[in-house]
Design an enzyme around this catalytic site. Sequence first.
Site, mmCIF file in Angstrom:
data_model
loop_
_atom_site.group_PDB
_atom_site.id
_atom_site.type_symbol
_atom_site.label_atom_id
_atom_site.label_comp_id
_atom_site.label_asym_id
_atom_site.label_seq_id
_atom_site.Cartn_x
_atom_site.Cartn_y
_atom_site.Cartn_z
ATOM 1 N N HIS A 147 0.400 6.537 11.223
ATOM 2 C CA HIS A 147 1.852 6.257 11.692
ATOM 3 C C HIS A 147 2.422 7.560 11.966
ATOM 4 O O HIS A 147 3.532 7.491 12.680
ATOM 5 C CB HIS A 147 2.396 5.864 10.146
ATOM 6 C CG HIS A 147 2.103 4.705 9.673
ATOM 7 N ND1 HIS A 147 1.924 3.310 10.349
ATOM 8 C CD2 HIS A 147 1.569 4.213 8.400
ATOM 9 C CE1 HIS A 147 1.451 2.597 9.585
ATOM 10 N NE2 HIS A 147 1.407 3.033 8.575
ATOM 11 N N HIS A 184 -2.096 -1.660 7.569
ATOM 12 C CA HIS A 184 -0.948 -1.564 8.424
ATOM 13 C C HIS A 184 -1.346 -1.368 10.064
ATOM 14 O O HIS A 184 -2.148 -0.875 10.242
ATOM 15 C CB HIS A 184 -0.208 -0.487 7.867
ATOM 16 C CG HIS A 184 0.318 -0.654 6.547
ATOM 17 N ND1 HIS A 184 -0.327 -0.314 5.324
ATOM 18 C CD2 HIS A 184 1.516 -1.144 5.985
ATOM 19 C CE1 HIS A 184 0.271 -0.586 4.172
ATOM 20 N NE2 HIS A 184 1.416 -1.041 4.691
ATOM 21 N N GLY A 226 5.944 6.658 7.290
ATOM 22 C CA GLY A 226 4.837 5.957 6.511
ATOM 23 C C GLY A 226 3.925 6.827 5.799
ATOM 24 O O GLY A 226 2.710 6.672 5.730
ATOM 25 N N ASP A 241 11.825 7.558 0.969
ATOM 26 C CA ASP A 241 10.586 6.785 0.887
ATOM 27 C C ASP A 241 9.480 7.357 1.614
ATOM 28 O O ASP A 241 8.398 6.920 1.637
ATOM 29 C CB ASP A 241 10.892 5.247 1.484
ATOM 30 C CG ASP A 241 11.055 5.499 2.757
ATOM 31 O OD1 ASP A 241 11.666 4.459 3.319
ATOM 32 O OD2 ASP A 241 10.830 6.249 3.591
ATOM 33 N N TYR A 262 -4.678 2.350 -1.874
ATOM 34 C CA TYR A 262 -3.995 2.561 -3.075
ATOM 35 C C TYR A 262 -4.409 2.169 -4.430
ATOM 36 O O TYR A 262 -3.983 2.469 -5.570
ATOM 37 C CB TYR A 262 -2.347 2.314 -2.866
ATOM 38 C CG TYR A 262 -1.893 2.681 -1.715
ATOM 39 C CD1 TYR A 262 -1.744 1.646 -0.359
ATOM 40 C CD2 TYR A 262 -1.700 4.019 -1.115
ATOM 41 C CE1 TYR A 262 -1.462 2.159 0.867
ATOM 42 C CE2 TYR A 262 -1.374 4.548 -0.098
ATOM 43 C CZ TYR A 262 -1.300 3.700 0.981
ATOM 44 O OH TYR A 262 -1.007 4.130 2.333
ATOM 45 N N ASP A 266 -6.519 -0.325 2.132
ATOM 46 C CA ASP A 266 -5.349 -1.100 1.586
ATOM 47 C C ASP A 266 -5.437 -2.558 1.869
ATOM 48 O O ASP A 266 -4.577 -3.349 1.448
ATOM 49 C CB ASP A 266 -4.005 -0.476 1.960
ATOM 50 C CG ASP A 266 -3.808 -0.104 3.230
ATOM 51 O OD1 ASP A 266 -2.665 0.652 3.463
ATOM 52 O OD2 ASP A 266 -4.699 -0.407 4.168
HETATM 53 O O1 LIG Z 1 -0.437 2.410 3.797
HETATM 54 C C1 LIG Z 1 0.046 2.556 4.931
HETATM 55 C C2 LIG Z 1 1.752 2.844 4.776
HETATM 56 C C3 LIG Z 1 2.444 2.547 3.445
HETATM 57 C C4 LIG Z 1 3.852 2.561 3.521
HETATM 58 C C5 LIG Z 1 4.758 2.762 4.666
HETATM 59 C C6 LIG Z 1 6.191 2.736 4.586
HETATM 60 C C7 LIG Z 1 6.808 2.389 3.362
HETATM 61 C C8 LIG Z 1 5.939 2.417 2.062
HETATM 62 C C9 LIG Z 1 4.571 2.337 2.277
HETATM 63 N N1 LIG Z 1 3.631 2.308 1.134
HETATM 64 C C10 LIG Z 1 4.216 1.894 -0.265
HETATM 65 O O2 LIG Z 1 4.891 1.106 -0.182
HETATM 66 C C11 LIG Z 1 3.050 1.962 -1.176
HETATM 67 C C12 LIG Z 1 2.157 2.822 -0.949
HETATM 68 C C13 LIG Z 1 1.190 3.175 -2.007
HETATM 69 C C14 LIG Z 1 1.185 2.440 -3.464
HETATM 70 C C15 LIG Z 1 2.275 1.669 -3.615
HETATM 71 C C16 LIG Z 1 3.135 1.487 -2.459
HETATM 72 O O3 LIG Z 1 4.277 0.422 -2.507
HETATM 73 C C17 LIG Z 1 4.098 -0.583 -2.999
HETATM 74 C C18 LIG Z 1 5.094 -0.793 -4.032
HETATM 75 C C19 LIG Z 1 5.004 -2.274 -4.776
HETATM 76 C C20 LIG Z 1 3.949 -2.907 -4.114
HETATM 77 C C21 LIG Z 1 3.234 -2.586 -2.911
HETATM 78 C C22 LIG Z 1 3.326 -1.439 -2.417
HETATM 79 N N2 LIG Z 1 -0.135 2.951 6.124
HETATM 80 O O4 LIG Z 1 -1.444 2.681 6.620
HETATM 81 ZN ZN LIG Z 2 -2.091 1.234 5.276
#
Ligand SMILES: O=C(/C=C/c1ccccc1NC(=O)c1ccccc1Oc1ccccc1)NO
Ligand SMILES: [Zn+2]
Length: 409
Positions: free
Chosen positions: A169, A206, A177, A127, A332, A293
């Site tokens: 992060h 975040h 992240g 991830d 995103y 985001d």
């Molecule tokens: O934007 C961030 C961190 C994102 C993040 C951190 C830990 C694990 C996952 C992360 N990001 C995501 O999950 C992520 C990033 C971009 C597009 C879709 C993402 O997932 C989803 C998947 C489905 C629904 C929502 C979000 N920090 O500012």
């Molecule tokens: Zn973020």
Amino acid sequence: VNDITVKENLPCVNENVDDVTEKSDYDIKTENTRQRIRRVVYMHSREIVEAANKMIKVENRASLVSGLIESYGLHKYLRVTEPRPATFDELSIFHSGEFLEFLKSINDQDDEEKYTEEAQLYGLSYDCPAHTGVYDYVRLITGATVQAAEHLIDNMADAAINWFGGWHHGKKDSAAGFCYSNDIVLGILKLRERFSRVLYVDLDLHHGDGVEDAFCSTNKVLTLSVHKQAVGFYPGTGKVTDVGCGKGKYYAVNIPLKDGIQDTEFSTLVCRILVKIKEKFDPDVVVCQCGADGIIGDPMESFNLTQLSLGRCISTLLSWKLPILLLGGGGYNHANTARCWTYLTSIAVGRKLQNDIPEHKYLLEYGPDYELQITPGNKKNDNSKDYIQNLYHDVLYNINQMMTNTQSR
Ligand SMILES: O=C(/C=C/c1ccccc1NC(=O)c1ccccc1Oc1ccccc1)NO
Ligand SMILES: [Zn+2]
């Protein structure tokens, strides 16, 4: 506690997106006499756009952002500066040598070999995968933020922008992240070479945990983060009771929010808190992470903001006439992120933008409306009036515990 529902005297400067008012030469001349035009450095090169485009989860976003800024002709008002890669030594001012050596070692590997035991040690996993060239990427992105900070130190600019940075992060010895290094911490450490008190503002959805952790025990860097807080939502830190430690106690300020908050409530709350922090902390320089985001339409589907929220916060910070570093971060929905950062760039250079997206290479990404202004959604707001009132009260209480900088000098 004074009611913080909307009052006409919003502490945030209101900058609406309206039709272009191309000034005549005469206007600009008078404008120059009336107010010094802000000198804004803009970190950009084909190389950094290509490197940023490869970043997982934000593929091709860099091209959209720089393409939209150019489509409005804003680069004419910017001091476009080609960033240089940070050196290993510069990166090791914050990051551990082992972590950097590891990133270097996997830089040329292709993707499969990456998921080793060792990779897990450094926060790289399914991830938070690392792509080929991750070390080159880290050097370029971080170098751009440090160089932007150098322009402020050398008084070469009033504001400096790096929309490719803002990776809040990143930890000393691991990725986290989707942040493979923490360019913000290195930028702040660079600014501290000249400025005594640094205010860091994190507007991303975040919690800006990597930056808060790095400076939690100093009273020279005040970190303010406004973010979503919910069970199981990454990174899980950033409660209002999280105030920093040791000499840095009360110099970490957190504003945890629930889903559905919209522009007026968000910007009123943040701007009122910014004004209080300005009074108490009296910063010499500001760094603002403008993660997008939290904007409606993001796959995170959390807040209900448009670019106006971030615009009002940035306008308030710019009105202080302090050197300021603007950074990117999350975001995103790439078209909305480009809309947001183009709007913020226009505020920094003091130009109004027409609402119709100009004809350019990526125009089709902005359909079906092809407009700059993002339309708020009708998402339910889980932040009750009481929640916001109490949160404001609690944050103010924390800020009032902070020694005024005269007392703590
Ligand atoms: O934007 C961030 C961190 C994102 C993040 C951190 C830990 C694990 C996952 C992360 N990001 C995501 O999950 C992520 C990033 C971009 C597009 C879709 C993402 O997932 C989803 C998947 C489905 C629904 C929502 C979000 N920090 O500012
Ligand atoms: Zn973020």
